[in-house]
Design a protein around this motif. Structure first.
Motif, PDB file in Angstrom:
ATOM      1  N   PRO A  35       0.799  -1.232   0.000  1.00 39.43           N
ATOM      2  CA  PRO A  35       0.000   0.000   0.000  1.00 39.43           C
ATOM      3  C   PRO A  35       0.833   1.285   0.000  1.00 39.43           C
ATOM      4  N   ASP A  36       2.140   1.173   0.328  1.00 43.11           N
ATOM      5  CA  ASP A  36       3.007   2.367   0.254  1.00 43.11           C
ATOM      6  C   ASP A  36       3.040   2.945  -1.164  1.00 43.11           C
ATOM      7  N   TYR A  37       2.712   2.088  -2.160  1.00 45.44           N
ATOM      8  CA  TYR A  37       2.796   2.530  -3.547  1.00 45.44           C
ATOM      9  C   TYR A  37       1.412   2.691  -4.182  1.00 45.44           C
ATOM     10  N   ALA A  38       0.399   2.864  -3.340  1.00 48.10           N
ATOM     11  CA  ALA A  38      -0.984   2.897  -3.837  1.00 48.10           C
ATOM     12  C   ALA A  38      -1.213   4.024  -4.847  1.00 48.10           C
ATOM     13  N   ALA A  39      -0.660   5.206  -4.583  1.00 48.94           N
ATOM     14  CA  ALA A  39      -0.892   6.341  -5.494  1.00 48.94           C
ATOM     15  C   ALA A  39      -0.268   6.061  -6.867  1.00 48.94           C
ATOM     16  N   LEU A  40       0.919   5.475  -6.871  1.00 49.90           N
ATOM     17  CA  LEU A  40       1.589   5.139  -8.136  1.00 49.90           C
ATOM     18  C   LEU A  40       0.833   4.016  -8.857  1.00 49.90           C
ATOM     19  N   ARG A  41       0.402   3.002  -8.097  1.00 52.43           N
ATOM     20  CA  ARG A  41      -0.366   1.888  -8.694  1.00 52.43           C
ATOM     21  C   ARG A  41      -1.633   2.410  -9.377  1.00 52.43           C
ATOM     22  N   ALA A  42      -2.281   3.366  -8.706  1.00 54.43           N
ATOM     23  CA  ALA A  42      -3.568   3.870  -9.201  1.00 54.43           C
ATOM     24  C   ALA A  42      -3.433   4.591 -10.546  1.00 54.43           C
ATOM     25  N   LEU A  43      -2.238   5.067 -10.869  1.00 56.02           N
ATOM     26  CA  LEU A  43      -2.042   5.758 -12.156  1.00 56.02           C
ATOM     27  C   LEU A  43      -2.008   4.763 -13.322  1.00 56.02           C
ATOM     28  N   HIS A  44      -1.716   3.485 -12.999  1.00 55.07           N
ATOM     29  CA  HIS A  44      -1.515   2.484 -14.051  1.00 55.07           C
ATOM     30  C   HIS A  44      -2.805   1.750 -14.401  1.00 55.07           C
ATOM     31  N   ALA A  45      -2.801   1.138 -15.581  1.00 55.59           N
ATOM     32  CA  ALA A  45      -3.938   0.314 -16.011  1.00 55.59           C
ATOM     33  C   ALA A  45      -4.068  -0.891 -15.076  1.00 55.59           C
ATOM     34  N   LEU A  46      -5.274  -1.470 -15.075  1.00 60.27           N
ATOM     35  CA  LEU A  46      -5.533  -2.637 -14.217  1.00 60.27           C
ATOM     36  C   LEU A  46      -4.553  -3.766 -14.533  1.00 60.27           C
ATOM     37  N   ASP A  47      -4.355  -4.019 -15.813  1.00 60.35           N
ATOM     38  CA  ASP A  47      -3.459  -5.100 -16.241  1.00 60.35           C
ATOM     39  C   ASP A  47      -2.042  -4.555 -16.392  1.00 60.35           C
ATOM     40  N   LEU A  48      -1.144  -5.027 -15.519  1.00 63.34           N
ATOM     41  CA  LEU A  48       0.237  -4.528 -15.562  1.00 63.34           C
ATOM     42  C   LEU A  48       1.132  -5.354 -16.491  1.00 63.34           C
ATOM     43  N   ALA A  49       0.574  -6.393 -17.108  1.00 65.69           N
ATOM     44  CA  ALA A  49       1.413  -7.254 -17.966  1.00 65.69           C
ATOM     45  C   ALA A  49       2.084  -6.466 -19.101  1.00 65.69           C
ATOM     46  N   PRO A  50       1.354  -5.566 -19.810  1.00 64.13           N
ATOM     47  CA  PRO A  50       2.040  -4.815 -20.876  1.00 64.13           C
ATOM     48  C   PRO A  50       3.178  -3.948 -20.333  1.00 64.13           C
ATOM     49  N   MET A  51       2.994  -3.378 -19.129  1.00 68.18           N
ATOM     50  CA  MET A  51       4.049  -2.549 -18.548  1.00 68.18           C
ATOM     51  C   MET A  51       5.269  -3.385 -18.145  1.00 68.18           C
ATOM     52  N   ARG A  52       5.012  -4.624 -17.694  1.00 71.25           N
ATOM     53  CA  ARG A  52       6.148  -5.490 -17.336  1.00 71.25           C
ATOM     54  C   ARG A  52       7.033  -5.695 -18.567  1.00 71.25           C
ATOM     55  N   GLY A  53       6.396  -5.881 -19.717  1.00 78.25           N
ATOM     56  CA  GLY A  53       7.162  -6.059 -20.951  1.00 78.25           C
ATOM     57  C   GLY A  53       7.822  -4.770 -21.397  1.00 78.25           C
ATOM     58  N   SER A  54       7.061  -3.667 -21.359  1.00 77.16           N
ATOM     59  CA  SER A  54       7.584  -2.406 -21.888  1.00 77.16           C
ATOM     60  C   SER A  54       8.730  -1.864 -21.030  1.00 77.16           C
ATOM     61  N   ALA A  81       6.297   9.197 -23.515  1.00 76.78           N
ATOM     62  CA  ALA A  81       5.625   8.015 -22.940  1.00 76.78           C
ATOM     63  C   ALA A  81       4.775   8.405 -21.736  1.00 76.78           C
ATOM     64  N   HIS A  82       5.098   9.539 -21.122  1.00 76.58           N
ATOM     65  CA  HIS A  82       4.378   9.970 -19.914  1.00 76.58           C
ATOM     66  C   HIS A  82       3.551  11.232 -20.137  1.00 76.58           C
ATOM     67  N   ARG A  83       3.324  11.554 -21.417  1.00 79.66           N
ATOM     68  CA  ARG A  83       2.610  12.798 -21.731  1.00 79.66           C
ATOM     69  C   ARG A  83       1.262  12.873 -21.005  1.00 79.66           C
ATOM     70  N   ASN A  84       0.580  11.733 -20.920  1.00 80.48           N
ATOM     71  CA  ASN A  84      -0.760  11.733 -20.317  1.00 80.48           C
ATOM     72  C   ASN A  84      -0.765  11.282 -18.858  1.00 80.48           C
ATOM     73  N   VAL A  85       0.422  11.208 -18.268  1.00 85.89           N
ATOM     74  CA  VAL A  85       0.509  10.774 -16.869  1.00 85.89           C
ATOM     75  C   VAL A  85       0.668  12.003 -15.977  1.00 85.89           C
ATOM     76  N   THR A  86      -0.243  12.149 -15.017  1.00 80.66           N
ATOM     77  CA  THR A  86      -0.121  13.271 -14.080  1.00 80.66           C
ATOM     78  C   THR A  86       0.801  12.850 -12.945  1.00 80.66           C
ATOM     79  N   MET A  87       2.002  13.414 -12.948  1.00 85.04           N
ATOM     80  CA  MET A  87       2.985  13.038 -11.927  1.00 85.04           C
ATOM     81  C   MET A  87       2.995  14.049 -10.813  1.00 85.04           C
ATOM     82  N   SER A  88       3.442  13.604  -9.649  1.00 83.51           N
ATOM     83  CA  SER A  88       3.589  14.508  -8.514  1.00 83.51           C
ATOM     84  C   SER A  88       4.869  14.112  -7.797  1.00 83.51           C
ATOM     85  N   ALA A  89       5.303  14.958  -6.862  1.00 90.90           N
ATOM     86  CA  ALA A  89       6.484  14.599  -6.077  1.00 90.90           C
ATOM     87  C   ALA A  89       6.230  13.260  -5.378  1.00 90.90           C
TER      88      ALA A  89
END
Ligand code: HEM
Length: 131
Positions: A35-54, A81-89
């Motif tokens: 859960p320490d990474y919940a905010a980062l997880r929430a930015l990603h798609a439900l299926d992380l398999a494509p990200m594991r490959g990419s 690759a992160h154009r549509n990702v809202t990042m924060s500190a």
């Protein structure tokens, strides 16, 4: 077929694709389980398999290994690759921390692992800081 490339790159020194894949799998397992990474997880798609490959493909090239990720993604870079990702500190620092943990849990030689963590952490924090 893999093009010829210099020997003894960081990619070779860390142990090639099995080591890269081990780190990336641990990174996304941490996002899914800790859960320490919940905010980062929430930015990603439900299926992380494509990200594991990419991410594995990107890191292999970043370490001086096979450049398939760049030939398969013509014109793409870390910023686009992160154009549509809202990042924060917060999410930048979660990325850096999860990656450092994944590397520390891997079989990579610790001194090399610390250098890799430092460089990737700096990259993540600077990307997140651009907003
Ligand atoms: C700064 C904090 C970061 C955040 C919050 C973040 C977040 C994200 C998100 C949400 C995605 C899209 C995921 C999806 O569609 O499920 C993504 C894609 C990606 N990220 Fe990050 N990321 C960060 C840093 C990094 C860093 C430092 C790297 C590389 C060293 C990286 C490599 C990638 C790659 C390779 C993709 C996939 C691009 C593609 O295949 O289109 N990210 N990131």
């Amino acid at each position: 077929m893999e093009q010829s490339r210099p020997a003894n790159t960081p990619y070779d020194l860390v142990g090639g694709m099995p080591a890269v894949r081990q780190i990336v799998d641990r990174f996304y397992d941490l996002l899914e389980q800790n859960p320490d990474y919940a905010a980062l997880r929430a930015l990603h798609a439900l299926d992380l398999a494509p990200m594991r490959g990419s991410l594995s493909g990107f890191l292999a090239a970043w370490l001086g290994g096979p450049r398939d990720w760049f030939s398969e993604n013509p014109g793409k870079c870390m910023m686009s690759a992160h154009r549509n990702v809202t990042m924060s500190a917060e999410t930048g620092s979660q990325w850096a921390k999860a990656m450092a943990c994944a590397i520390a849990d891997s079989t990579i030689e610790p001194e090399l692992g610390a250098k890799m963590s430092g460089a990737l952490g700096d990259l993540a924090r600077s990307m997140a800081g651009r907003t």
